[in-house]
Design a protein around this motif. Structure first.
Motif, PDB file in Angstrom:
ATOM      1  N   ASN A 152       0.873  -1.170   0.000  1.00  0.00           N
ATOM      2  CA  ASN A 152       0.000   0.000   0.000  1.00  0.00           C
ATOM      3  C   ASN A 152       0.916   1.228   0.000  1.00  0.00           C
ATOM      4  O   ASN A 152       1.561   1.554   0.996  1.00  0.00           O
ATOM      5  N   GLU A 179       0.529   4.532  -0.180  1.00  0.00           N
ATOM      6  CA  GLU A 179       0.270   5.688   0.696  1.00  0.00           C
ATOM      7  C   GLU A 179       0.687   5.397   2.144  1.00  0.00           C
ATOM      8  O   GLU A 179       1.388   6.184   2.783  1.00  0.00           O
ATOM      9  N   LYS A 180       0.275   4.197   2.603  1.00  0.00           N
ATOM     10  CA  LYS A 180       0.577   3.804   3.989  1.00  0.00           C
ATOM     11  C   LYS A 180       2.101   3.628   4.154  1.00  0.00           C
ATOM     12  O   LYS A 180       2.694   4.069   5.143  1.00  0.00           O
TER      13      LYS A 180
END
Ligand SMILES: Cc1cc2nc3c(=O)[nH]c(=O)nc-3n(C[C@H](O)[C@H](O)[C@H](O)COP(=O)(O)OP(=O)(O)OC[C@H]3O[C@@H](n4cnc5c(N)ncnc54)[C@H](O)[C@@H]3O)c2cc1C
Length: 437
Positions: A345, A347-348
Motif C-alpha cells: 500500500n 500511501e501507507k
C-alpha cells in the motif's frame, strides 16, 4: 519475414554489452520494450533531481571490464570510499555489522560475541564433516552464531527476502556476506574496524547523469537498437520471435536478458516439464521511494535497517554519490521496501517510511521533502531455494538445445551485479562470434 543472425532481448547492461561486442562483427538486432536503454541501470529526471532504481554503484573487480567501463564513462566518474552503516538499538554502527559491534548496548554486544565464539568452536569441531549446502538460516547460525543472527542477519534478511530463511539456501551469499575471523570480531567489539571489508569497500559512480550514463555510453556505439519493441512470443522450434511494433523475426541465435521466468512464459510450445519447472521459480519485488529533500547533514552513503519497527530494509543518500544529481542546497535519498507476491500500500508505506526516517534522525520533518518518485522493481531478487537448484539445469539445457543464451542477472536467474552482467554479455557475444555457423 525479417531475418537476423542474432536477436538480443532487452537493452539493460547485459544486452547492451553483448550488442557492443557484436557491433561490426555479426548482424544483430537489440530490442527493448521501454523507450530508453538501461533496464535496472536506468535513471529518471524530475525537477532537477536524477533518481536511479535505488543505489546503483559500480563495484569493479575485473581488470578488463573495469578498463572498458571507465573508458566508456570517459572522465565522467568518481571513485568513492564506502561510508555505510546499520541503525539498530537506537544507534548507528559502521557496516559490516559483524565487524563493528562496539556501538551496541552491552547486552547485545555480549550476545553477539559469545554466540560467535560458540559457533566458531562448533565449526572447528565439525571441520572434517560433510559439506552439504545449508539453508540460509542454518548457514548464518553456523558462521555468525546466535547473537549476530538475532540482532542483524536474520531480521535484516527476512525483511529483504520476505521469504522463509529456512527455505532459502546459502549459495548466493559467498561474495556478498563478509565472514569475520575471530580477531576481527574481538577488535570490532572495542573499536571501529578497518574499512575495506566486504565486496564493495569503494565504488565508482558517474559525476553527471546518474547510472544511466553508462548505458547511454554503450548505446552510442550501437547501430541496430529498436525501442518500444516488446518481445511478445517466441517459437524456438522454428526460431521465430514476435515483437511489438516490428512483427515476426527469424533469428539464428537468441540472447535473452529478460527475467528467465517471464521469457519461458512467452514460449508457447515449451515442453510441459519446462513449464512446470518454470512455475517453481520465485522472486522478491522491491519498491523504491526516491525523495528530494532540503539539505541533509550527513556524509553517509546508505544505512541498513534490520529492526521490525522500520518498514524499509535500506535507505541511501544518493546526493552523497555525486553533487550534480540534484538542485543546489538539496539532498536526495532512496528508500527500499521489499515484498513477496503481493503489492504494497503505497500511501501507507510512504507514511511509515517518513516516520522511520524521522525516528532515526536522518530526516527532520516531512515538510523537508520537496520531490518524490516511486519506482517498482517487479523482479528484484531471485529466490535461491531447492526448486531453483532443480529447475535451472533443465531449463538452461532446453534453451541451449535451441540456440538460446539466457544471461544477465535475470536471464541467468541469479544474484549478480552490473560489472558481472557486462562481462557476461561480452563473453557470450565472443562465444557466438567464434562459432563457425
Ligand atoms: C535493489 C537493487 C539494487 C542494486 N544495486 C546494484 C549496485 O549498487 N551495483 C551493481 O553493480 N548492481 C546492482 N544491482 C544489480 C543490477 O541492477 C543488475 O545486475 C543489472 O542492472 C542487470 O542488468 P541486466 O541487463 O541483466 O537486466 P535488466 O537491467 O533487467 O535488463 C533487462 C531489459 O529487458 C527489458 N525487457 C523486459 N521485458 C522485455 C520484453 N518482453 N521485450 C523487450 N525487452 C524487455 C527491460 O526493460 C530491461 O531493459 C541492484 C539490483 C537491485 C534489484
Amino acid at each position: 519475414m525479417k531475418k537476423i543472425d542474432i536477436l538480443i532481448i532487452g537493452a539493460g547492461l547485459s544486452g547492451l554489452s553483448a550488442a557492443f561486442k557484436l557491433q561490426g562483427k555479426k548482424e544483430y538486432l537489440l530490442i527493448e520494450k521501454e523507450n530508453k536503454a538501461g533496464g535496472l541501470a536506468a535513471s529518471f529526471k524530475k525537477n532537477g533531481f536524477t533518481f536511479d532504481f535505488s543505489g546503483h554503484l559500480l563495484h569493479l573487480h575485473d581488470k578488463k571490464s573495469k578498463s572498458l567501463i571507465l573508458r566508456l564513462l570517459k572522465k565522467n566518474y568518481s571513485l568513492i570510499k564506502r561510508n555505510s552503516q546499520i541503525y539498530s538499538h537506537g544507534v548507528f554502527s559502521p557496516y559490516p555489522f559483524q565487524f563493528n559491534l562496539f556501538n551496541l548496548p552491552p547486552k547485545a554486544r555480549k550476545e553477539c560475541i559469545s554466540g560467535f565464539i560458540k559457533a566458531y568452536e562448533k565449526r572447528l569441531k565439525n571441520k572434517s564433516k560433510s559439506k552439504t549446502i545449508l539453508n540460509f538460516k542454518n548457514w548464518s547460525l553456523s558462521v555468525f552464531g546466535e547473537g549476530i543472527n538475532k540482532h542483524f542477519m536474520l531480521p535484516y534478511n527476512s525483511k529483504l527476502w520476505q521469504y522463509s530463511l529456512e527455505k532459502l539456501n546459502s549459495q548466493w551469499c559467498a561474495p556478498f556476506v563478509p565472514v569475520p575471523k575471530m580477531e576481527d570480531i574481538i577488535e570490532g567489539v572495542y573499536s571501529r574496524q578497518k574499512e575495506n571489508i566486504g565486496y564493495n569497500p569503494a565504488f565508482y559512480y558517474p559525476k553527471i547523469g546518474g547510472i544511466q550514463t553508462l548505458s547511454d555510453a554503450f548505446l552510442k556505439h550501437l547501430k541496430n537498437v529498436n525501442f518500444n519493441a516488446e518481445l511478445i512470443g517466441i517459437n524456438p522450434q522454428n526460431k521465430t520471435a514476435t515483437i511489438k511494433n516490428i512483427g515476426k523475426i527469424k533469428y539464428k541465435r537468441l540472447i535473452n536478458t529478460i527475467g528467465l521466468k517471464h521469457f519461458i512464459e512467452k514460449i508457447n510450445d515449451a515442453p510441459l516439464k519446462i513449464k512446470k519447472l518454470n512455475k517453481t521459480l520465485k522472486y522478491t519485488t522491491v519498491y523504491v521511494l526516491n525523495i528530494g529533500t532540503k539539505k541533509i547533514n550527513s556524509d553517509k552513503h546508505w544505512t541498513y535497517f534490520p529492526e521490525k519497527g522500520f518498514k524499509f530494509y535500506r535507505a541511501g543518500i544518493s546526493s552523497n554519490f555525486s553533487k550534480h544529481i540534484m538542485p543546489k542546497n538539496t539532498s536526495s535519498m532512496y528508500i527500499e521496501v521489499s515484498t513477496y507476491g503481493k503489492p504494497i500500500n503505497i500511501e501507507k508505506t510512504e507514511k511509515e517510511i517518513v516516520k522511520g526516517l524521522i525516528k532515526c534522525g536522518i530526516l527532520k520533518s516531512p515538510k523537508d521533502i520537496i520531490e518524490k518518485m516511486w519506482l517498482k522493481i517487479e523482479c528484484a531478487y531471485v529466490i535461491y531455494d531447492k526448486e531453483r537448484t532443480k529447475a535451472l539445469p533443465e531449463i538452461f539445457a532446453y534453451l541451449k538445445k535451441h540456440h538460446i543464451h539466457s544471461i544477465g542477472r535475470y536471464g541467468g536467474w541469479k544474484y549478480s551485479f552490473m560489472e558481472e552482467n557486462i562481462t557476461e554479455g561480452i563473453e557470450t557475444a565472443q562465444q557466438i562470434i567464434s562459432y563457425k555457423r
